[in-house]
Scaffold this motif. Structure first.
Motif, PDB file in Angstrom:
ATOM      1  N   ARG A   1       0.836  -1.207   0.000  1.00 15.32           N
ATOM      2  CA  ARG A   1       0.000   0.000   0.000  1.00 15.32           C
ATOM      3  C   ARG A   1       0.866   1.249   0.000  1.00 15.32           C
ATOM      4  O   ARG A   1       0.601   2.217  -0.719  1.00 15.32           O
ATOM      5  CB  ARG A   1      -0.914   0.026   1.235  1.00 15.32           C
ATOM      6  CG  ARG A   1      -2.109  -0.894   1.146  1.00 15.32           C
ATOM      7  CD  ARG A   1      -3.186  -0.574   2.167  1.00 15.32           C
ATOM      8  NE  ARG A   1      -2.623  -0.092   3.425  1.00 15.32           N
ATOM      9  CZ  ARG A   1      -2.968   1.059   3.993  1.00 15.32           C
ATOM     10  NH1 ARG A   1      -3.837   1.861   3.398  1.00 15.32           N
ATOM     11  NH2 ARG A   1      -2.459   1.402   5.148  1.00 15.32           N
ATOM     12  N   LEU A   2       1.912   1.251   0.836  1.00 13.56           N
ATOM     13  CA  LEU A   2       2.800   2.410   0.913  1.00 13.56           C
ATOM     14  C   LEU A   2       3.501   2.646  -0.417  1.00 13.56           C
ATOM     15  O   LEU A   2       3.647   3.792  -0.866  1.00 13.56           O
ATOM     16  CB  LEU A   2       3.826   2.202   2.027  1.00 13.56           C
ATOM     17  CG  LEU A   2       4.784   3.373   2.301  1.00 13.56           C
ATOM     18  CD1 LEU A   2       4.014   4.635   2.673  1.00 13.56           C
ATOM     19  CD2 LEU A   2       5.766   3.005   3.411  1.00 13.56           C
ATOM     20  N   ALA A   3       3.933   1.570  -1.067  1.00 14.69           N
ATOM     21  CA  ALA A   3       4.599   1.702  -2.372  1.00 14.69           C
ATOM     22  C   ALA A   3       3.659   2.319  -3.398  1.00 14.69           C
ATOM     23  O   ALA A   3       4.047   3.209  -4.162  1.00 14.69           O
ATOM     24  CB  ALA A   3       5.086   0.333  -2.846  1.00 14.69           C
ATOM     25  N   TRP A   4       2.412   1.852  -3.424  1.00 18.14           N
ATOM     26  CA  TRP A   4       1.442   2.417  -4.365  1.00 18.14           C
ATOM     27  C   TRP A   4       1.152   3.880  -4.041  1.00 18.14           C
ATOM     28  O   TRP A   4       0.996   4.709  -4.941  1.00 18.14           O
ATOM     29  CB  TRP A   4       0.151   1.592  -4.341  1.00 18.14           C
ATOM     30  CG  TRP A   4       0.199   0.390  -5.243  1.00 18.14           C
ATOM     31  CD1 TRP A   4       0.245  -0.922  -4.872  1.00 18.14           C
ATOM     32  CD2 TRP A   4       0.211   0.409  -6.670  1.00 18.14           C
ATOM     33  NE1 TRP A   4       0.289  -1.730  -5.964  1.00 18.14           N
ATOM     34  CE2 TRP A   4       0.266  -0.938  -7.104  1.00 18.14           C
ATOM     35  CE3 TRP A   4       0.187   1.421  -7.622  1.00 18.14           C
ATOM     36  CZ2 TRP A   4       0.302  -1.299  -8.438  1.00 18.14           C
ATOM     37  CZ3 TRP A   4       0.215   1.072  -8.965  1.00 18.14           C
ATOM     38  CH2 TRP A   4       0.270  -0.271  -9.368  1.00 18.14           C
ATOM     39  N   PHE A   5       1.074   4.203  -2.760  1.00 15.95           N
ATOM     40  CA  PHE A   5       0.809   5.594  -2.358  1.00 15.95           C
ATOM     41  C   PHE A   5       1.936   6.516  -2.818  1.00 15.95           C
ATOM     42  O   PHE A   5       1.693   7.646  -3.243  1.00 15.95           O
ATOM     43  CB  PHE A   5       0.639   5.685  -0.843  1.00 15.95           C
ATOM     44  CG  PHE A   5      -0.664   5.125  -0.333  1.00 15.95           C
ATOM     45  CD1 PHE A   5      -1.669   4.747  -1.205  1.00 15.95           C
ATOM     46  CD2 PHE A   5      -0.884   4.965   1.035  1.00 15.95           C
ATOM     47  CE1 PHE A   5      -2.874   4.221  -0.735  1.00 15.95           C
ATOM     48  CE2 PHE A   5      -2.079   4.462   1.510  1.00 15.95           C
ATOM     49  CZ  PHE A   5      -3.076   4.078   0.621  1.00 15.95           C
ATOM     50  N   ILE A   6       3.177   6.035  -2.718  1.00 18.33           N
ATOM     51  CA  ILE A   6       4.323   6.843  -3.159  1.00 18.33           C
ATOM     52  C   ILE A   6       4.247   7.079  -4.665  1.00 18.33           C
ATOM     53  O   ILE A   6       4.480   8.205  -5.145  1.00 18.33           O
ATOM     54  CB  ILE A   6       5.642   6.156  -2.768  1.00 18.33           C
ATOM     55  CG1 ILE A   6       5.837   6.219  -1.242  1.00 18.33           C
ATOM     56  CG2 ILE A   6       6.832   6.817  -3.471  1.00 18.33           C
ATOM     57  CD1 ILE A   6       6.983   5.366  -0.732  1.00 18.33           C
ATOM     58  N   LEU A   7       3.913   6.042  -5.408  1.00 17.87           N
ATOM     59  CA  LEU A   7       3.810   6.182  -6.867  1.00 17.87           C
ATOM     60  C   LEU A   7       2.650   7.097  -7.260  1.00 17.87           C
ATOM     61  O   LEU A   7       2.809   8.013  -8.084  1.00 17.87           O
ATOM     62  CB  LEU A   7       3.638   4.812  -7.520  1.00 17.87           C
ATOM     63  CG  LEU A   7       4.858   3.890  -7.480  1.00 17.87           C
ATOM     64  CD1 LEU A   7       4.507   2.519  -8.052  1.00 17.87           C
ATOM     65  CD2 LEU A   7       6.008   4.500  -8.273  1.00 17.87           C
ATOM     66  N   LEU A   8       1.473   6.861  -6.671  1.00 14.42           N
ATOM     67  CA  LEU A   8       0.305   7.681  -7.006  1.00 14.42           C
ATOM     68  C   LEU A   8       0.499   9.124  -6.549  1.00 14.42           C
ATOM     69  O   LEU A   8       0.070  10.060  -7.233  1.00 14.42           O
ATOM     70  CB  LEU A   8      -0.948   7.088  -6.362  1.00 14.42           C
ATOM     71  CG  LEU A   8      -1.397   5.715  -6.899  1.00 14.42           C
ATOM     72  CD1 LEU A   8      -2.549   5.159  -6.081  1.00 14.42           C
ATOM     73  CD2 LEU A   8      -1.810   5.835  -8.371  1.00 14.42           C
ATOM     74  N   GLY A   9       1.163   9.294  -5.404  1.00 16.83           N
ATOM     75  CA  GLY A   9       1.408  10.637  -4.891  1.00 16.83           C
ATOM     76  C   GLY A   9       2.424  11.415  -5.706  1.00 16.83           C
ATOM     77  O   GLY A   9       2.560  12.635  -5.533  1.00 16.83           O
ATOM     78  N   SER A  10       3.129  10.741  -6.604  1.00 16.78           N
ATOM     79  CA  SER A  10       4.113  11.412  -7.456  1.00 16.78           C
ATOM     80  C   SER A  10       3.509  11.928  -8.759  1.00 16.78           C
ATOM     81  O   SER A  10       4.129  12.740  -9.447  1.00 16.78           O
ATOM     82  CB  SER A  10       5.264  10.440  -7.784  1.00 16.78           C
ATOM     83  OG  SER A  10       5.905  10.002  -6.601  1.00 16.78           O
ATOM     84  N   ILE A  11       2.304  11.463  -9.082  1.00 17.94           N
ATOM     85  CA  ILE A  11       1.674  11.850 -10.345  1.00 17.94           C
ATOM     86  C   ILE A  11       1.394  13.356 -10.423  1.00 17.94           C
ATOM     87  O   ILE A  11       1.680  13.978 -11.457  1.00 17.94           O
ATOM     88  CB  ILE A  11       0.383  11.037 -10.576  1.00 17.94           C
ATOM     89  CG1 ILE A  11       0.744   9.554 -10.801  1.00 17.94           C
ATOM     90  CG2 ILE A  11      -0.408  11.584 -11.769  1.00 17.94           C
ATOM     91  CD1 ILE A  11      -0.465   8.634 -10.907  1.00 17.94           C
ATOM     92  N   PRO A  12       0.842  13.987  -9.364  1.00 15.86           N
ATOM     93  CA  PRO A  12       0.577  15.438  -9.463  1.00 15.86           C
ATOM     94  C   PRO A  12       1.824  16.259  -9.775  1.00 15.86           C
ATOM     95  O   PRO A  12       1.758  17.205 -10.562  1.00 15.86           O
ATOM     96  CB  PRO A  12       0.016  15.784  -8.076  1.00 15.86           C
ATOM     97  CG  PRO A  12      -0.610  14.518  -7.603  1.00 15.86           C
ATOM     98  CD  PRO A  12       0.287  13.431  -8.100  1.00 15.86           C
ATOM     99  N   LEU A  13       2.951  15.885  -9.188  1.00 14.57           N
ATOM    100  CA  LEU A  13       4.198  16.613  -9.453  1.00 14.57           C
ATOM    101  C   LEU A  13       4.597  16.467 -10.914  1.00 14.57           C
ATOM    102  O   LEU A  13       4.977  17.444 -11.567  1.00 14.57           O
ATOM    103  CB  LEU A  13       5.312  16.099  -8.545  1.00 14.57           C
ATOM    104  CG  LEU A  13       6.700  16.715  -8.777  1.00 14.57           C
ATOM    105  CD1 LEU A  13       6.682  18.198  -8.441  1.00 14.57           C
ATOM    106  CD2 LEU A  13       7.752  15.982  -7.956  1.00 14.57           C
TER     107      LEU A  13
END
Length: 265
Positions: free
Chosen positions: A83-95
């Motif tokens: 879950r944390l790995a996916w959150f890091i990836l998804l959280g990088s999309i806006p940038l």
């Protein structure tokens, strides 16, 4: 570039990439204030490689665990690490989207000392207020998808020079109730795709330029930024629980005020 310029710029990148004080602002300031020539895309790529290696090596156990869990998630195996790995990836999309769509506007209108001064002060005060008021009870494994996207959106704001990518993501984490240590760890892990995207974009520009580079300059820059970034991460995580964000807030306020005075003279 002179040896002095290489030394100072590489140390600036290494020390400020992970502190909540804005590395982009500090790299822009030498040319704005000291009249130095722009260091060029090749050197920027080199120092970004150095800081990337520093954070990956420091968090090597976490990185390997997260990568393994992320890969296993495609077979239906889910846990806190995946879950944390996916959150890091998804959280990088806006940038990535903000950088791609807004790069021209940022280059034309936001890379000025006045913008740096204002954002340094404004986001420094916000960091101080949140650090004082936050509950600080969660760790990074308690984040939800909406939390991850909120931090990811805040990270996109860091494209404004002077904001600080690490500073704004730690601020967002504290707003969500994370402890200082967990907000810092999550910010550092989130920096990995951020640095890869930033460095990759600059590398494409560097290749398009087709200019001859001084490889020794790049090597020195990468090594110095790696060493300083690794030391910075080690220091910050060891002392953050004791001293809080106030020293960095004070530094930001002094830097912003100093810039305003310098620009007004």
């Amino acid at each position: 570039m002179s040896i002095l310029e290489i030394f100072i710029l590489a140390l600036i990148q290494g020390f400020t990439e992970f502190l909540p004080v804005s590395s982009s602002a500090h790299l822009i300031l030498p040319s704005q204030i000291l009249g130095w020539n722009d260091q060029g895309l090749a050197f920027d790529v080199a120092v970004h490689i150095g800081t990337l290696l520093a954070v990956v090596i420091y968090f090597r156990k976490e990185v390997f665990t997260l990568l393994g869990a992320w890969g296993a998630s495609f077979t239906g195996k889910h846990n806190g690490e995946s879950r944390l790995a996916w959150f890091i990836l998804l959280g990088s999309i806006p940038l990535g989207l903000a950088g791609f769509l807004g790069k021209d506007f940022i280059e034309l209108y936001l890379r000025s000392a006045w913008v740096i001064a204002a954002s340094t002060i404004i986001f420094g005060l916000l960091l101080w207020w949140v650090d004082v008021k936050a509950k600080q009870v969660k760790d990074e494994y308690e984040l939800t998808l909406s939390n991850a996207l909120f931090i990811g959106l805040s990270q996109a704001i860091a494209l404004i020079p002077g904001t600080s990518r690490s500073g704004i993501t730690m601020t967002a984490g504290l707003m969500l109730g994370m402890t200082r240590e967990s907000a810092a760890r999550y910010s550092f892990l989130l920096s990995i795709p951020a640095i890869i995207m930033s460095g990759g974009y600059m590398a494409l520009g560097f290749l398009d330029e087709g200019v001859v580079v001084n490889w020794s300059e790049l090597g020195y820059g990468a090594i110095l930024s790696f060493v300083s970034a690794y030391l910075c991460i080690t220091f910050f995580l060891k002392v953050i629980s004791k001293m809080g964000m106030l020293p960095f807030v004070i530094y930001r306020l002094l830097l912003g005020a100093g810039l305003i005075i310098f620009l007004s003279v």
